[in-house]
Enzyme design. Structure first.
Site, PDB file in Angstrom:
ATOM      1  N   GLU A 287      10.176   0.800  10.413  1.00 55.41           N
ATOM      2  CA  GLU A 287      11.156   1.884  10.266  1.00 55.41           C
ATOM      3  C   GLU A 287      10.380   3.165  10.501  1.00 55.41           C
ATOM      4  O   GLU A 287       9.566   3.584   9.679  1.00 55.41           O
ATOM      5  CB  GLU A 287      11.795   1.846   8.877  1.00 55.41           C
ATOM      6  CG  GLU A 287      13.059   2.676   8.773  1.00 55.41           C
ATOM      7  CD  GLU A 287      12.782   4.089   8.321  1.00 55.41           C
ATOM      8  OE1 GLU A 287      12.754   4.988   9.203  1.00 55.41           O
ATOM      9  OE2 GLU A 287      12.580   4.312   7.129  1.00 55.41           O
TER      10      GLU A 287
ATOM     11  N   GLU B  90       9.699  15.219  16.316  1.00 55.92           N
ATOM     12  CA  GLU B  90      10.049  15.174  14.895  1.00 55.92           C
ATOM     13  C   GLU B  90       9.186  16.165  14.116  1.00 55.92           C
ATOM     14  O   GLU B  90       7.974  16.004  14.015  1.00 55.92           O
ATOM     15  CB  GLU B  90       9.860  13.762  14.341  1.00 55.92           C
ATOM     16  CG  GLU B  90      10.344  13.610  12.913  1.00 55.92           C
ATOM     17  CD  GLU B  90      10.204  12.194  12.399  1.00 55.92           C
ATOM     18  OE1 GLU B  90      11.097  11.743  11.664  1.00 55.92           O
ATOM     19  OE2 GLU B  90       9.201  11.536  12.725  1.00 55.92           O
TER      20      GLU B  90
ATOM     21  N   CYS C 147      13.263  10.674   7.613  1.00 53.46           N
ATOM     22  CA  CYS C 147      13.361  10.193   8.994  1.00 53.46           C
ATOM     23  C   CYS C 147      14.789  10.279   9.516  1.00 53.46           C
ATOM     24  O   CYS C 147      15.000  10.372  10.727  1.00 53.46           O
ATOM     25  CB  CYS C 147      12.841   8.774   9.089  1.00 53.46           C
ATOM     26  SG  CYS C 147      13.522   7.676   7.821  1.00 53.46           S
TER      27      CYS C 147
ATOM     28  N   GLY D 115       6.996   4.783   8.466  1.00 54.11           N
ATOM     29  CA  GLY D 115       6.128   5.924   8.727  1.00 54.11           C
ATOM     30  C   GLY D 115       6.325   6.433  10.141  1.00 54.11           C
ATOM     31  O   GLY D 115       7.385   6.263  10.749  1.00 54.11           O
ATOM     32  N   SER D 116       5.288   7.051  10.673  1.00 54.14           N
ATOM     33  CA  SER D 116       5.394   7.685  11.979  1.00 54.14           C
ATOM     34  C   SER D 116       5.410   6.657  13.100  1.00 54.14           C
ATOM     35  O   SER D 116       4.889   5.536  12.973  1.00 54.14           O
ATOM     36  CB  SER D 116       4.220   8.647  12.195  1.00 54.14           C
ATOM     37  OG  SER D 116       3.019   7.936  12.422  1.00 54.14           O
ATOM     38  N   THR D 117       5.988   7.061  14.226  1.00 51.86           N
ATOM     39  CA  THR D 117       6.039   6.180  15.392  1.00 51.86           C
ATOM     40  C   THR D 117       4.638   5.878  15.915  1.00 51.86           C
ATOM     41  O   THR D 117       4.343   4.736  16.313  1.00 51.86           O
ATOM     42  CB  THR D 117       6.902   6.818  16.484  1.00 51.86           C
ATOM     43  OG1 THR D 117       8.237   6.995  15.976  1.00 51.86           O
ATOM     44  CG2 THR D 117       6.960   5.963  17.732  1.00 51.86           C
TER      45      THR D 117
ATOM     46  N   GLY E 263       3.148   3.307  13.763  1.00 51.84           N
ATOM     47  CA  GLY E 263       3.856   2.053  13.989  1.00 51.84           C
ATOM     48  C   GLY E 263       3.319   1.307  15.191  1.00 51.84           C
ATOM     49  O   GLY E 263       3.190   0.075  15.171  1.00 51.84           O
TER      50      GLY E 263
ATOM     51  N   LYS F 113       0.844  -1.198   0.000  1.00 52.71           N
ATOM     52  CA  LYS F 113       0.000   0.000   0.000  1.00 52.71           C
ATOM     53  C   LYS F 113       0.879   1.247   0.000  1.00 52.71           C
ATOM     54  O   LYS F 113       1.518   1.566   1.000  1.00 52.71           O
ATOM     55  CB  LYS F 113      -0.914   0.047   1.227  1.00 52.71           C
ATOM     56  CG  LYS F 113      -1.962   1.178   1.129  1.00 52.71           C
ATOM     57  CD  LYS F 113      -2.596   1.501   2.463  1.00 52.71           C
ATOM     58  CE  LYS F 113      -1.809   2.514   3.237  1.00 52.71           C
ATOM     59  NZ  LYS F 113      -1.776   3.870   2.598  1.00 52.71           N
TER      60      LYS F 113
END
Length: 502
Positions: free
Chosen positions: A262, A396, A296, A240-242, A245, A187
């Protein structure tokens, strides 16, 4: 404008692909739902792209499961040849891919040409070459037994890639998975799906069998969530973002699927008093302003020794102000727009956050006006933080926004470097060899760069620790991520005494 007209205006040779790619065919979503993909330069509509729902995910997973037995049992050398052919096709279509990536994401065309497309081709070529070179082992055990291991593909893999480097990250995810014999349901981000769909077209041309690769743009909360939950997906790999995740991990628990993450970063880029100042200034600009800071691994915390901080900034600030912003399709543009208006506004909100905590805006901090006012642009922004504990030094921002922090000695520099929840990449500039290796050892990161920054290569593992995720892209580590070990024991001539006598 028609898709053909849009393609012609952007210098593309073929119309823009806008459907899902399932079982070797481009198809509409079952629901008929679409989402406008926008050009971040002026927010004009490029096309309406099909948005996958749960029914489309099911179709893609079914196609991948059907294709898996023959693909996984294909000779590894033959899988590798297909990936090598794909690398050739990417190079043959380099200008088309570069323009499409720049149109969709805002990457300056010179970066798409020089970095994104070549890195994509070399990743498929690297793993195409590795397909028949990654193998199990023979293990010395007790006499009379042969013990060996097989490296087997995990099965159907779900992959979710972000919007900042869609072309390149698609290769980072798919190349090792396919080389190892897995089938893929990928995706791309709903706002930047176009280059991934073009790659699907080239994959079919390269000879990847129907169903082995399925590319389904869709909303993260719908298609992405269902990929993470799906009981017939054996592994999910996410960049992507934490925050997202963490949701992926929770959703994956249903069938205890393998998870690779990641996630975010807040890279410390440390400049010591003995550094080559010119090299460090140029390296720091690359570390934060390449791709508008949407990386990132960006060096978003500029940690300067107090003795050289003023001299460094006297060179760094004018360099940042000289960066040419403009239409990403203009070859002279050095910095394009951020990828969406929503993200532009989020980045700019941190200017107010910095001021509220006593920070000083040294340069930038605005959206440019004039011809760029309709787009998603942000000026290169430099902020001096009041403390390394401030939000702009901990969170971030993910834009062309660098926070300057000063330090007195090595101990303080290391404390600052390790002060966030993230642990992806970090760098340092020094001519002291002992210090360089000590910091490389003691910085809590998955990657450390010494007298350079943001270097990546298909052979070198890429990934982080802490809130930056777990697992590794690239190299032999990536092949390990996409395989599972099976141990085989063979009794060659061992004499086994019975355990139970009657």
């Amino acid at each position: 404008m028609s898709l053909k007209d849009i393609a012609a205006a952007a210098g593309l040779r073929t119309p823009v692909r806008h459907q899902l790619f399932i079982n070797g065919q481009f198809v509409d979503a079952e629901s008929g739902e679409t989402l406008a993909t926008l050009n971040p330069h002026d927010n004009s509509v490029i096309t309406q792209v099909a948005m996958a729902g749960r029914a489309d995910v099911d179709k893609a997973v079914a196609a991948a499961h059907k294709a898996f037995p023959s693909w996984s049992r294909m000779a590894a050398m033959d899988r590798g040849r297909i990936l090598l052919k794909l690398a050739d096709l990417i190079e043959d279509n380099a200008e088309e891919l570069a323009r499409l990536e720049s149109l969709d994401t805002g990457h300056p065309l010179r970066d798409s040409r020089m970095l994104d497309v070549p890195r994509t081709a070399v990743t498929y070529r690297y793993f195409g070459g590795m397909a028949d070179k990654f193998h199990g082992e023979q293990i010395p055990v007790e006499a009379g037994f042969l013990n060996y291991t097989l490296r087997e593909p995990v099965g159907v893999v779900g992959q979710v890639v972000p919007w900042n480097f869609p072309l390149m990250f698609t290769s980072w995810k798919m190349a090792p998975a396919l080389a190892a014999g897995n089938c893929v349901v990928l995706k791309p981000a709903e706002i930047t799906p176009l280059s991934s769909l073009k790659i699907a077209e080239l994959m079919a041309e390269a000879g990847i069998p129907d169903g082995v690769v399925n590319i389904i743009p869709g909303l993260g909360a719908v298609a992405g969530q269902y990929i993470a939950e799906h009981p017939e997906i054996a592994k999910v790999a996410f960049t992507g973002s934490t925050a997202t995740g963490r949701r992926i991990v929770e959703a994956s628990a249903g069938n205890l699927k393998k998870v690779q993450l990641e996630l975010g970063g807040k890279g410390a880029n440390i400049v010591f008093e003995d550094a080559n100042l010119i090299a460090a200034v140029n390296g720091a600009a690359w570390a934060i302003f390449h791709n508008q800071g949407q990386a990132c691994i960006a060096g978003s915390r500029l940690v300067l020794h107090e003795k050289i901080a003023d001299a460094f900034l006297e060179k760094f600030i004018p360099l940042a102000r000289s960066i040419r912003l403009g239409n990403p399709l203009d070859p002279n543009t050095e910095m394009g727009p951020l990828t969406s208006l929503q993200h532009r506004d989020r980045v700019l909100s941190y200017v107010d956050v910095a001021r509220s905590q006593g920070g000083e805006i040294l340069s930038g901090g605005n959206a440019p006006g004039g011809d760029l006012a309709r787009g998603c642009y942000v000026e290169p922004t430099i902020v001096r933080a009041a403390s390394w504990k401030d939000r702009v030094a901990q969170e971030e921002v993910f834009g062309p926004f660098v926070t300057v922090i000063t330090f007195k000695d090595d101990a303080e520099a290391l404390q600052i470097a390790n002060s966030t929840e993230y642990g992806l990449g970090g760098g340092l500039w020094t001519n002291n060899l002992q210090r360089a290796h000590k910091f490389a050892r003691d910085m809590r990161n998955g990657m450390v760069w010494i007298n350079c920054y943001k270097r990546v290569n298909p052979g070198s593992p890429f990934g982080g620790v802490g809130a930056s995720g777990y697992g590794r892209e690239m190299g032999f580590d990536a092949m390990r991520e996409y395989t599972q070990v099976k141990s085989i024991w063979v009794n060659v001539d061992a004499q086994l005494a019975p355990h139970y006598l009657r």
